[in-house]
Design an enzyme around this catalytic site. Structure first.
Site, PDB file in Angstrom:
ATOM      1  N   LYS A 202      10.487   4.177   7.085  1.00  0.00           N
ATOM      2  CA  LYS A 202       9.936   5.110   6.089  1.00  0.00           C
ATOM      3  C   LYS A 202       8.729   5.772   6.735  1.00  0.00           C
ATOM      4  CE  LYS A 202       8.201   5.555   1.376  1.00  0.00           C
ATOM      5  NZ  LYS A 202       6.753   5.665   1.511  1.00  0.00           N
TER       6      LYS A 202
ATOM      7  N   ASP B 160       7.076  13.882  -4.585  1.00  0.00           N
ATOM      8  CA  ASP B 160       6.909  14.758  -5.756  1.00  0.00           C
ATOM      9  C   ASP B 160       8.113  14.862  -6.662  1.00  0.00           C
ATOM     10  OD1 ASP B 160       4.459  15.155  -4.652  1.00  0.00           O
ATOM     11  OD2 ASP B 160       4.778  17.250  -4.089  1.00  0.00           O
TER      12      ASP B 160
ATOM     13  N   MET C 130       5.913   0.308  -3.402  1.00  0.00           N
ATOM     14  CA  MET C 130       4.581   0.636  -3.905  1.00  0.00           C
ATOM     15  C   MET C 130       3.726  -0.616  -4.015  1.00  0.00           C
ATOM     16  SD  MET C 130       5.049   3.630  -6.741  1.00  0.00           S
ATOM     17  CE  MET C 130       6.474   2.915  -7.539  1.00  0.00           C
TER      18      MET C 130
ATOM     19  N   GLN D 170       9.855  -4.440   3.419  1.00  0.00           N
ATOM     20  CA  GLN D 170       9.087  -3.466   4.203  1.00  0.00           C
ATOM     21  C   GLN D 170       7.919  -4.135   4.936  1.00  0.00           C
ATOM     22  OE1 GLN D 170       6.264  -0.374   2.929  1.00  0.00           O
ATOM     23  NE2 GLN D 170       7.745   1.118   3.688  1.00  0.00           N
TER      24      GLN D 170
ATOM     25  N   GLY E 110       8.685   7.358  -6.431  1.00  0.00           N
ATOM     26  CA  GLY E 110       7.516   6.484  -6.431  1.00  0.00           C
ATOM     27  C   GLY E 110       6.734   6.613  -7.718  1.00  0.00           C
ATOM     28  N   ARG E 111       5.746   7.513  -7.734  1.00  0.00           N
ATOM     29  CA  ARG E 111       4.810   7.573  -8.862  1.00  0.00           C
ATOM     30  C   ARG E 111       5.492   7.800 -10.201  1.00  0.00           C
ATOM     31  NH1 ARG E 111       1.207  11.907  -6.050  1.00  0.00           N
ATOM     32  NH2 ARG E 111       3.295  12.353  -5.242  1.00  0.00           N
TER      33      ARG E 111
ATOM     34  N   CYS F 283       2.169   4.766   5.977  1.00  0.00           N
ATOM     35  CA  CYS F 283       0.962   4.471   5.200  1.00  0.00           C
ATOM     36  C   CYS F 283      -0.246   5.229   5.761  1.00  0.00           C
ATOM     37  CB  CYS F 283       0.692   2.971   5.180  1.00  0.00           C
ATOM     38  SG  CYS F 283      -0.727   2.593   4.135  1.00  0.00           S
TER      39      CYS F 283
HETATM   40  C1  LIG Z   1       0.389   2.859  -5.765  1.00  0.00           C
HETATM   41  C2  LIG Z   1       1.206   3.231  -4.562  1.00  0.00           C
HETATM   42  C3  LIG Z   1       1.479   2.286  -3.604  1.00  0.00           C
HETATM   43  C4  LIG Z   1       2.258   2.614  -2.477  1.00  0.00           C
HETATM   44  N1  LIG Z   1       2.567   1.642  -1.563  1.00  0.00           N
HETATM   45  C5  LIG Z   1       3.427   1.927  -0.554  1.00  0.00           C
HETATM   46  C6  LIG Z   1       3.899   0.907   0.311  1.00  0.00           C
HETATM   47  O1  LIG Z   1       3.581  -0.279   0.174  1.00  0.00           O
HETATM   48  N2  LIG Z   1       4.744   1.279   1.313  1.00  0.00           N
HETATM   49  C7  LIG Z   1       5.148   2.581   1.484  1.00  0.00           C
HETATM   50  O2  LIG Z   1       5.918   2.862   2.401  1.00  0.00           O
HETATM   51  N3  LIG Z   1       4.721   3.549   0.676  1.00  0.00           N
HETATM   52  C8  LIG Z   1       3.887   3.259  -0.342  1.00  0.00           C
HETATM   53  N4  LIG Z   1       3.518   4.237  -1.214  1.00  0.00           N
HETATM   54  C9  LIG Z   1       4.057   5.609  -1.041  1.00  0.00           C
HETATM   55  C10 LIG Z   1       5.319   5.809  -1.882  1.00  0.00           C
HETATM   56  O3  LIG Z   1       6.342   4.924  -1.472  1.00  0.00           O
HETATM   57  C11 LIG Z   1       5.840   7.268  -1.774  1.00  0.00           C
HETATM   58  O4  LIG Z   1       6.152   7.540  -0.436  1.00  0.00           O
HETATM   59  C12 LIG Z   1       4.813   8.289  -2.247  1.00  0.00           C
HETATM   60  O5  LIG Z   1       4.181   7.880  -3.449  1.00  0.00           O
HETATM   61  C13 LIG Z   1       5.466   9.659  -2.468  1.00  0.00           C
HETATM   62  O6  LIG Z   1       6.499   9.576  -3.427  1.00  0.00           O
HETATM   63  P1  LIG Z   1       6.275  10.062  -4.974  1.00  0.00           P
HETATM   64  O7  LIG Z   1       5.824  11.497  -4.902  1.00  0.00           O
HETATM   65  O8  LIG Z   1       7.614   9.886  -5.605  1.00  0.00           O
HETATM   66  O9  LIG Z   1       5.209   9.193  -5.556  1.00  0.00           O
HETATM   67  C14 LIG Z   1       2.734   3.943  -2.313  1.00  0.00           C
HETATM   68  C15 LIG Z   1       2.437   4.891  -3.289  1.00  0.00           C
HETATM   69  C16 LIG Z   1       1.701   4.559  -4.411  1.00  0.00           C
HETATM   70  C17 LIG Z   1       1.431   5.610  -5.462  1.00  0.00           C
END
Ligand SMILES: Cc1cc2nc3c(=O)[nH]c(=O)nc-3n(C[C@H](O)[C@H](O)[C@H](O)COP(=O)(O)O)c2cc1C
Length: 304
Positions: free
Chosen positions: A133, A193, A12, A65, A215-216, A94
């Site tokens: 990813k 999610d 993230m 990454q 993630g979140r 991304c």
């Molecule tokens: C603030 C933020 C920054 C993120 N930065 C990246 C990143 O640098 N590389 C990446 O592959 N995904 C990034 N993501 C996506 C997350 O890794 C993840 O795939 C996405 O939030 C869905 O998962 P979740 O529902 O558990 O949040 C980011 C997500 C958030 C919320």
């Protein structure tokens, strides 16, 4: 890929820094990633980018990454840095306009021929395992076709089960993760999610994926990894109160100082995540945002 438990911290940007990763690991995260860094920026070795990929011995297993598309630049950067990481992960997910405009991240999902060429070139010339990813597709779900191309070259595939077009709207389609798991031979990391330990357990059961990526729900909340492990093993977990949250936030601050990573803007963002959703969060939000330095933020949190 063989991890000690199924719960992985997602990469993230601005959140999964070294200090935060160490806290998540202590709570039980079995793998963590650096936030995505541009291969071009890394090849120029500027300080900001190098800070983004800072790691240390306890920060293991760790995946670096990378985002990029030029196979030679990517390989040069991998060769230079791979010794410090357990895995190198390539970002095929991304959705941001800036990234897509350069042809990186989810934009690569549109180029099936090139994906093969790129992964073949990297995996056959690097020492550490390569992982990816991805999103489920750019405009529509093409995940099965994509993972069938990727699986020959990578050690694991993490899937955020939404297309690029979907952004964060609607629900992640966990059926896609199940379908991928049924059709590839490499470990699958399901993502999208997971809001609670119960949801993490549900994804593991429904999709049969090997690992789940959070993630979140981990933002400002490293405890989620302990809770997931406890729920997985014992079907119950401990809830944490504000006092404990403050404690872990102060530890986070200490680790940032220790690793020389303290940055006012980023620290504000993290503080907001740690203390959202409590009574009085709105009032401290304004005070955190307008703070002039990180000590001021620590004082605000102490009195909260
Ligand atoms: C603030 C933020 C920054 C993120 N930065 C990246 C990143 O640098 N590389 C990446 O592959 N995904 C990034 N993501 C996506 C997350 O890794 C993840 O795939 C996405 O939030 C869905 O998962 P979740 O529902 O558990 O949040 C980011 C997500 C958030 C919320």
């Amino acid at each position: 890929m063989k991890l000690k438990n199924p719960f992985v911290l997602a990469p993230m940007a601005n959140y999964s820094d070294l200090a935060f990763r160490l806290l998540c690991r202590r709570c039980g995260a079995s793998l963590a990633y650096t936030e995505q860094v541009s291969a071009i920026a890394l090849s120029k070795e500027n300080r900001k980018t190098l800070n983004m990929i800072k790691t240390c011995e306890e920060d293991s297993p760790i995946s670096l990454q990378l985002s990029g598309r030029d196979k030679n630049i990517l390989l040069d950067v991998i060769k230079k840095h791979e010794k410090n990481y357990d895995y190198i992960d390539l970002n095929f997910g991304c959705p941001s306009k800036k990234i897509v405009k350069c042809g990186y991240g989810s934009a690569l999902l549109k180029e099936k021929e090139y994906i093969k060429e790129l992964l073949e070139h990297l995996s056959s010339n690097m020492k550490k395992p390569l992982t990816v990813k991805m999103r489920s597709g750019f405009k529509q779900n093409e995940s099965l076709e994509l993972v069938k191309i990727m699986e020959d070259y990578v050690d694991a595939i993490a899937v955020h089960a939404r297309t690029r077009e979907q952004g964060y709207s609607g629900k992640a389609d966990w059926g896609i993760i199940r379908e991928i798991k049924e059709n590839v031979s490499v470990p699958v990391i399901g993502n999208g999610d997971i809001e609670s330990p119960e949801k993490a357990f549900e994804m593991l059961n429904l999709t049969k994926c090997d690992y789940v990526m959070i993630g979140r729900a981990a933002q400002g909340n490293p405890f989620i990894f302990e809770q997931c492990n406890d729920y997985f093993n014992e079907r119950e977990y401990q809830k944490y109160d504000l006092k404990e949250k403050k404690g872990v936030f102060f530890e986070y601050h200490g680790l940032l100082k220790k690793f020389d990573l303290l940055n006012l803007g980023l620290f504000k963002g993290q503080a907001l995540e740690f203390f959202k959703g409590y009574n009085g969060s709105k009032e401290i939000k304004t005070r955190i945002v307008t703070s002039k330095n990180t000590d001021e933020i620590i004082e605000i949190v102490k009195r909260f």
